[in-house]
Design a protein around this motif. Structure first.
Motif, PDB file in Angstrom:
ATOM      1  N   GLY A 121       3.577  -8.959  -9.229  1.00 44.25           N
ATOM      2  CA  GLY A 121       3.143  -8.986  -7.843  1.00 44.25           C
ATOM      3  C   GLY A 121       3.573  -7.741  -7.100  1.00 44.25           C
ATOM      4  N   LEU A 122       3.419  -7.794  -5.788  1.00 43.29           N
ATOM      5  CA  LEU A 122       3.648  -6.655  -4.902  1.00 43.29           C
ATOM      6  C   LEU A 122       4.428  -7.116  -3.683  1.00 43.29           C
ATOM      7  CD1 LEU A 122      -0.099  -5.712  -4.984  1.00 43.29           C
ATOM      8  CD2 LEU A 122       1.658  -4.265  -6.031  1.00 43.29           C
ATOM      9  N   PHE A 123       4.991  -6.143  -2.954  1.00 39.89           N
ATOM     10  CA  PHE A 123       5.616  -6.514  -1.683  1.00 39.89           C
ATOM     11  C   PHE A 123       5.509  -5.392  -0.678  1.00 39.89           C
ATOM     12  CE2 PHE A 123       9.105  -4.294  -3.651  1.00 39.89           C
ATOM     13  CZ  PHE A 123       9.953  -3.852  -2.634  1.00 39.89           C
ATOM     14  N   GLU A 124       5.643  -5.758   0.585  1.00 41.65           N
ATOM     15  CA  GLU A 124       5.654  -4.828   1.711  1.00 41.65           C
ATOM     16  C   GLU A 124       6.837  -5.185   2.606  1.00 41.65           C
ATOM     17  OE1 GLU A 124       3.408  -2.327   2.472  1.00 41.65           O
ATOM     18  OE2 GLU A 124       2.312  -2.703   0.598  1.00 41.65           O
ATOM     19  N   GLN A 173      -5.904  -4.418  -6.133  1.00 41.92           N
ATOM     20  CA  GLN A 173      -7.026  -3.960  -6.948  1.00 41.92           C
ATOM     21  C   GLN A 173      -6.536  -3.450  -8.304  1.00 41.92           C
ATOM     22  OE1 GLN A 173      -8.072  -0.522  -7.763  1.00 41.92           O
ATOM     23  NE2 GLN A 173      -9.755  -1.433  -8.938  1.00 41.92           N
ATOM     24  N   ARG A 174      -5.472  -2.662  -8.282  1.00 36.35           N
ATOM     25  CA  ARG A 174      -4.978  -2.077  -9.531  1.00 36.35           C
ATOM     26  C   ARG A 174      -4.338  -3.117 -10.446  1.00 36.35           C
ATOM     27  NH1 ARG A 174      -1.627   3.134  -7.689  1.00 36.35           N
ATOM     28  NH2 ARG A 174      -1.025   3.082  -9.901  1.00 36.35           N
ATOM     29  N   LEU A 175      -3.719  -4.135  -9.880  1.00 34.90           N
ATOM     30  CA  LEU A 175      -3.107  -5.184 -10.698  1.00 34.90           C
ATOM     31  C   LEU A 175      -4.073  -6.328 -11.003  1.00 34.90           C
ATOM     32  CD1 LEU A 175       0.517  -5.555  -9.242  1.00 34.90           C
ATOM     33  CD2 LEU A 175      -0.258  -4.186 -11.181  1.00 34.90           C
ATOM     34  N   GLY A 176      -5.249  -6.317 -10.386  1.00 37.67           N
ATOM     35  CA  GLY A 176      -6.207  -7.384 -10.628  1.00 37.67           C
ATOM     36  C   GLY A 176      -5.805  -8.705 -10.014  1.00 37.67           C
ATOM     37  N   ILE A 177      -5.167  -8.657  -8.840  1.00 35.61           N
ATOM     38  CA  ILE A 177      -4.790  -9.878  -8.123  1.00 35.61           C
ATOM     39  C   ILE A 177      -5.834 -10.136  -7.036  1.00 35.61           C
ATOM     40  CG2 ILE A 177      -3.054 -10.955  -6.636  1.00 35.61           C
ATOM     41  CD1 ILE A 177      -0.922  -9.361  -8.109  1.00 35.61           C
ATOM     42  N   ALA A 189      11.235   6.089 -14.745  1.00 32.89           N
ATOM     43  CA  ALA A 189      10.350   6.187 -15.902  1.00 32.89           C
ATOM     44  C   ALA A 189       8.946   6.556 -15.444  1.00 32.89           C
ATOM     45  CB  ALA A 189      10.325   4.867 -16.661  1.00 32.89           C
ATOM     46  N   GLU A 190       8.253   7.344 -16.241  1.00 37.13           N
ATOM     47  CA  GLU A 190       6.893   7.743 -15.912  1.00 37.13           C
ATOM     48  C   GLU A 190       5.910   6.702 -16.437  1.00 37.13           C
ATOM     49  OE1 GLU A 190       6.109  11.772 -17.025  1.00 37.13           O
ATOM     50  OE2 GLU A 190       8.088  12.455 -16.345  1.00 37.13           O
ATOM     51  N   GLN A 191       5.176   6.080 -15.508  1.00 39.31           N
ATOM     52  CA  GLN A 191       4.204   5.056 -15.857  1.00 39.31           C
ATOM     53  C   GLN A 191       3.035   5.164 -14.879  1.00 39.31           C
ATOM     54  OE1 GLN A 191       1.973   3.268 -17.158  1.00 39.31           O
ATOM     55  NE2 GLN A 191       3.424   2.016 -18.318  1.00 39.31           N
ATOM     56  N   PRO A 192       2.046   5.998 -15.203  1.00 40.93           N
ATOM     57  CA  PRO A 192       0.934   6.226 -14.271  1.00 40.93           C
ATOM     58  C   PRO A 192       0.195   4.960 -13.847  1.00 40.93           C
ATOM     59  CG  PRO A 192       0.926   7.881 -16.011  1.00 40.93           C
ATOM     60  CD  PRO A 192       1.959   6.859 -16.401  1.00 40.93           C
ATOM     61  N   LEU A 193       0.141   3.940 -14.705  1.00 37.81           N
ATOM     62  CA  LEU A 193      -0.570   2.713 -14.342  1.00 37.81           C
ATOM     63  C   LEU A 193       0.061   2.021 -13.136  1.00 37.81           C
ATOM     64  CD1 LEU A 193      -1.332   1.160 -17.850  1.00 37.81           C
ATOM     65  CD2 LEU A 193      -2.979   2.187 -16.266  1.00 37.81           C
ATOM     66  N   LEU A 194       1.366   2.202 -12.957  1.00 30.78           N
ATOM     67  CA  LEU A 194       2.079   1.538 -11.866  1.00 30.78           C
ATOM     68  C   LEU A 194       2.549   2.506 -10.786  1.00 30.78           C
ATOM     69  CD1 LEU A 194       4.290  -0.946 -13.936  1.00 30.78           C
ATOM     70  CD2 LEU A 194       2.135  -1.434 -12.757  1.00 30.78           C
ATOM     71  N   ALA A 195       2.377   3.795 -11.012  1.00 33.27           N
ATOM     72  CA  ALA A 195       2.896   4.806 -10.089  1.00 33.27           C
ATOM     73  C   ALA A 195       2.318   4.617  -8.691  1.00 33.27           C
ATOM     74  CB  ALA A 195       2.570   6.198 -10.611  1.00 33.27           C
ATOM     75  N   GLY A 196       3.192   4.735  -7.703  1.00 31.51           N
ATOM     76  CA  GLY A 196       2.791   4.599  -6.309  1.00 31.51           C
ATOM     77  C   GLY A 196       2.867   3.194  -5.776  1.00 31.51           C
TER      78      GLY A 196
END
Length: 271
Positions: free
Chosen positions: A25-28, A52-56, A131-138
């Motif tokens: 999940g995500l948080f703000e 959108q990027r995580l498909g939620i 760690a470098e992980q472009p799929l999750l970066a940002g």
């Protein structure tokens, strides 16, 4: 103010929730002043991109409505919004039909020393690397173990924040803030396409700087460029802007561009 789960006051959560099991999940973290979240559009834009990027499949309009109602009830403080994919069975595979969970928590504003914004802060040079992980970066996803480990590296009040670098040694951000440098009149912040969190205050300051015609660069920041900067400052959506005065024996003055962006941040946060 009571916490909310899926739009209703609640103080418990299912142990089957995938946010708890996998950080799915995500948080703000949202400042609320006079019953309103000042950076609402930036928070919603980042949340939309993350979902959108995580498909939620989050109902963003419903989330906005709930957040505004929650903020109105809170009045002044911090609203932490968490979105999880919802409940699932054991195993990594997401459920065929996800029912996202919406969680809102309230807390008072953190109390930061006034000197942080006036004279600047000292950074702790964290050993923990991102760690470098472009799929999750940002993304501001729920797995913050790198930040937990980094924040555990120092205690006490000598250091207000920690400096985080990637596996190649490039300067990325603070533990709970984004970082800018100023060099030869240019405002520079790290490229976050490999790792790091794209903060909402970072986005708002970039937009404001461009609107005022300032030279802006989003690029890699080698450690040597960082040390040779004319000014350094941190930002986030709660404290605004803190000048950085030192790290590992290197010192910077609190410069005019830092003060300019600090004033812009205050206006953005209504403080």
């Amino acid at each position: 103010m009571p916490n909310w789960v899926d739009g209703h006051p609640a103080e418990s959560l299912s142990i089957k929730d995938r946010g708890l099991a996998y950080g799915d999940g995500l948080f703000e973290t949202i400042a609320v002043r006079a019953g309103r979240p000042p950076l609402l559009e930036y928070h919603m834009a980042r949340l939309a991109e993350g979902c959108q990027r995580l498909g939620i499949p989050l109902d963003l309009q419903l989330m906005r409505t709930e957040l505004l109602a929650f903020s109105a009830g809170l009045g002044e403080g911090v609203a932490k919004l968490m979105i999880t994919r919802g409940e699932g069975l054991r195993g990594y595979a997401p459920p065929p039909v996800a029912l996202p969970r919406r969680i809102l928590q309230s807390s008072p504003f953190p109390v930061y020393p006034q000197v942080n914004g006036v004279e600047g802060v000292q950074l702790f040079p964290c050993v923990t690397r991102l760690a470098e992980q472009p799929l999750l970066a940002g993304l501001k996803h729920l797995n913050r173990l790198e930040q937990v480990l980094a924040r555990n590296e120092w205690q006490g009040s000598e250091f207000a924040e920690g400096l985080m670098r990637d596996q190649s040694g490039r300067v990325i951000e603070g533990v709970f803030s984004n970082l800018f440098i100023v060099h030869e009149g240019a405002l520079i912040t790290a490229d976050l396409s490999r790792c790091g969190v794209a903060g909402v205050m970072r986005a708002a300051l970039l937009d404001s700087a461009r609107a005022q015609g300032l030279k802006v660069e989003v690029r890699d920041i080698p450690f040597e460029d960082f040390l040779q900067a004319d000014e350094v400052f941190l930002c986030n959506s709660l404290f605004g802007v803190w000048p950085v005065r030192s790290v590992t024996g290197h010192h910077w003055p609190v410069g005019p561009l830092t003060r300019k962006l600090q004033a812009i941040a205050r206006d953005l946060l209504d403080i």
